[in-house]
Design a protein around this motif. Structure first.
Motif, PDB file in Angstrom:
ATOM      1  N   HIS A   1     -22.447 -11.138 -26.242  1.00 14.54           N
ATOM      2  CA  HIS A   1     -23.812 -11.392 -26.996  1.00 14.54           C
ATOM      3  C   HIS A   1     -24.780 -10.281 -26.538  1.00 14.54           C
ATOM      4  O   HIS A   1     -25.980 -10.535 -26.923  1.00 14.54           O
ATOM      5  CB  HIS A   1     -24.440 -12.884 -27.055  1.00 14.54           C
ATOM      6  CG  HIS A   1     -23.604 -13.743 -27.591  1.00 14.54           C
ATOM      7  ND1 HIS A   1     -24.005 -15.155 -27.396  1.00 14.54           N
ATOM      8  CD2 HIS A   1     -22.373 -14.024 -28.375  1.00 14.54           C
ATOM      9  CE1 HIS A   1     -22.872 -16.020 -28.158  1.00 14.54           C
ATOM     10  NE2 HIS A   1     -22.003 -15.089 -28.532  1.00 14.54           N
TER      11      HIS A   1
ATOM     12  N   TYR B   1     -29.237  -8.050 -24.218  1.00 18.81           N
ATOM     13  CA  TYR B   1     -30.259  -8.920 -23.989  1.00 18.81           C
ATOM     14  C   TYR B   1     -31.588  -8.455 -23.670  1.00 18.81           C
ATOM     15  O   TYR B   1     -31.616  -7.132 -23.311  1.00 18.81           O
ATOM     16  CB  TYR B   1     -30.001  -9.903 -22.720  1.00 18.81           C
ATOM     17  CG  TYR B   1     -28.501 -10.695 -22.887  1.00 18.81           C
ATOM     18  CD1 TYR B   1     -28.231 -11.103 -23.945  1.00 18.81           C
ATOM     19  CD2 TYR B   1     -27.950 -10.854 -21.619  1.00 18.81           C
ATOM     20  CE1 TYR B   1     -26.824 -11.932 -24.160  1.00 18.81           C
ATOM     21  CE2 TYR B   1     -26.684 -11.652 -21.855  1.00 18.81           C
ATOM     22  CZ  TYR B   1     -26.109 -12.075 -22.744  1.00 18.81           C
ATOM     23  OH  TYR B   1     -25.351 -12.871 -22.923  1.00 18.81           O
ATOM     24  N   THR B   2     -32.499  -9.238 -23.770  1.00 21.87           N
ATOM     25  CA  THR B   2     -33.735  -8.669 -23.416  1.00 21.87           C
ATOM     26  C   THR B   2     -34.460  -9.144 -21.964  1.00 21.87           C
ATOM     27  O   THR B   2     -34.312 -10.357 -21.835  1.00 21.87           O
ATOM     28  CB  THR B   2     -34.924  -9.023 -24.664  1.00 21.87           C
ATOM     29  OG1 THR B   2     -34.842  -8.430 -25.925  1.00 21.87           O
ATOM     30  CG2 THR B   2     -36.212  -8.659 -24.182  1.00 21.87           C
TER      31      THR B   2
ATOM     32  N   THR C   1     -33.308 -12.710 -21.732  1.00 23.07           N
ATOM     33  CA  THR C   1     -33.236 -13.806 -23.092  1.00 23.07           C
ATOM     34  C   THR C   1     -32.254 -13.079 -23.986  1.00 23.07           C
ATOM     35  O   THR C   1     -32.129 -11.893 -24.119  1.00 23.07           O
ATOM     36  CB  THR C   1     -34.398 -14.062 -23.547  1.00 23.07           C
ATOM     37  OG1 THR C   1     -35.047 -12.905 -23.960  1.00 23.07           O
ATOM     38  CG2 THR C   1     -35.498 -14.823 -22.867  1.00 23.07           C
TER      39      THR C   1
ATOM     40  N   PRO D   1     -30.418 -12.393 -28.022  1.00 19.73           N
ATOM     41  CA  PRO D   1     -30.905 -12.237 -29.197  1.00 19.73           C
ATOM     42  C   PRO D   1     -31.575 -13.606 -29.992  1.00 19.73           C
ATOM     43  O   PRO D   1     -31.053 -14.458 -29.534  1.00 19.73           O
ATOM     44  CB  PRO D   1     -30.175 -11.582 -30.133  1.00 19.73           C
ATOM     45  CG  PRO D   1     -29.141 -11.004 -28.945  1.00 19.73           C
ATOM     46  CD  PRO D   1     -29.140 -11.779 -27.816  1.00 19.73           C
ATOM     47  N   ALA D   2     -32.595 -13.524 -30.858  1.00 21.05           N
ATOM     48  CA  ALA D   2     -32.952 -14.609 -31.583  1.00 21.05           C
ATOM     49  C   ALA D   2     -31.654 -15.405 -32.261  1.00 21.05           C
ATOM     50  O   ALA D   2     -31.057 -14.755 -32.958  1.00 21.05           O
ATOM     51  CB  ALA D   2     -33.957 -14.275 -32.684  1.00 21.05           C
ATOM     52  N   GLY D   3     -31.641 -16.664 -32.078  1.00 22.04           N
ATOM     53  CA  GLY D   3     -30.630 -17.533 -32.676  1.00 22.04           C
ATOM     54  C   GLY D   3     -29.347 -17.295 -32.051  1.00 22.04           C
ATOM     55  O   GLY D   3     -28.191 -18.107 -32.233  1.00 22.04           O
ATOM     56  N   SER D   4     -29.283 -16.660 -30.734  1.00 23.12           N
ATOM     57  CA  SER D   4     -28.254 -16.717 -29.911  1.00 23.12           C
ATOM     58  C   SER D   4     -28.378 -17.385 -28.641  1.00 23.12           C
ATOM     59  O   SER D   4     -29.135 -18.030 -28.139  1.00 23.12           O
ATOM     60  CB  SER D   4     -27.600 -15.153 -29.772  1.00 23.12           C
ATOM     61  OG  SER D   4     -26.394 -14.826 -28.885  1.00 23.12           O
ATOM     62  N   THR D   5     -27.252 -16.750 -27.685  1.00 26.93           N
ATOM     63  CA  THR D   5     -27.188 -17.760 -26.346  1.00 26.93           C
ATOM     64  C   THR D   5     -26.823 -16.676 -25.301  1.00 26.93           C
ATOM     65  O   THR D   5     -26.433 -15.527 -25.684  1.00 26.93           O
ATOM     66  CB  THR D   5     -26.303 -18.802 -25.897  1.00 26.93           C
ATOM     67  OG1 THR D   5     -25.100 -18.525 -26.498  1.00 26.93           O
ATOM     68  CG2 THR D   5     -26.907 -19.891 -27.185  1.00 26.93           C
TER      69      THR D   5
END
Length: 217
Positions: free
Chosen positions: A122, A125-126, A138, A140-144
């Protein structure tokens, strides 16, 4: 004569005041610098890299502060700086790679013969790092944040998938390091040989860009 004297005094006052105000912007220090604390700002777009601190290992244990699980002596991350404001503040990065050399990984889990691979999924990451040294990663939005582990067993290869909402760590200027301690992940798929919980710990140092150590201000 009086008018001339007043103007002269006023000019002297202004001249004395200017040095106290003009250097303020020039003295601004970025959150991330090289050459030491308060040094040269790290440019947006700069690539940061770090391997495990010498003599340390990255571990995935089945319990916090435990000793049962996986241990790798070779791992590295790569991140690109996306924002580096003046301190105090929060710098931002995009984590584009986080790798583990499977050849350096061992397991003491009963029934596991070795490690075939560890993949961080995924990406990117940020990551954010504050002037106080708090680091958060963290997805991406909606991910893990997800890690896929492949284990060699007597019955063949077993795949274990672990997920978590993110990572929290600490950046230190003492050795230009980033440390993660007992970051919790939960198994979402895999056989009984895959422990239900994984706790990730690692220390990466030094963090560098272009060969220069990175400091947090």
């Amino acid at each position: 004569m009086r008018t001339r004297s007043l103007l002269t005094v006023a000019g002297a006052v202004v001249a004395l005041a200017l040095p106290a105000t003009l250097p303020a912007s020039a003295a601004d220090t970025a959150v991330l610098t090289t050459g030491g604390a308060g040094g040269t700002p790290v440019a947006t777009g700069a690539v940061l890299t770090a391997s495990l601190a010498s003599g340390t290992a990255a571990t995935f244990y089945s319990s916090a502060d435990g000793t049962s699980g996986l241990r790798c002596t070779s791992s590295q991350f790569t991140a690109t700086v996306t924002g580096n404001p003046s301190a105090p503040g929060t710098a931002t990065e995009s984590v584009t790679a986080h790798t583990f050399d499977a050849a350096s990984c061992t397991s003491n889990v009963t029934g596991v013969l070795g490690v075939s691979g560890i993949t961080v999924d995924h990406l990117p990451y940020t990551a954010t790092v504050t002037s106080a040294g708090a680091l958060d990663v963290t997805p991406p939005a909606g991910s893990t944040v997800q890690t896929t582990v492949k284990l060699r067993t007597l019955l063949g290869t077993v795949t274990c998938v672990y997920q978590g909402p993110g990572l929290s760590g600490t950046a230190s200027n003492a050795d230009n390091s980033i440390t993660f301690d007992d970051q919790h992940f939960t198994k979402i798929s895999g056989s009984s040989l895959c422990f239900s919980n994984a706790y990730f710990s690692a220390k990466y140092a030094p963090v560098t860009t272009g060969g220069a150590a990175v400091y947090v201000n």
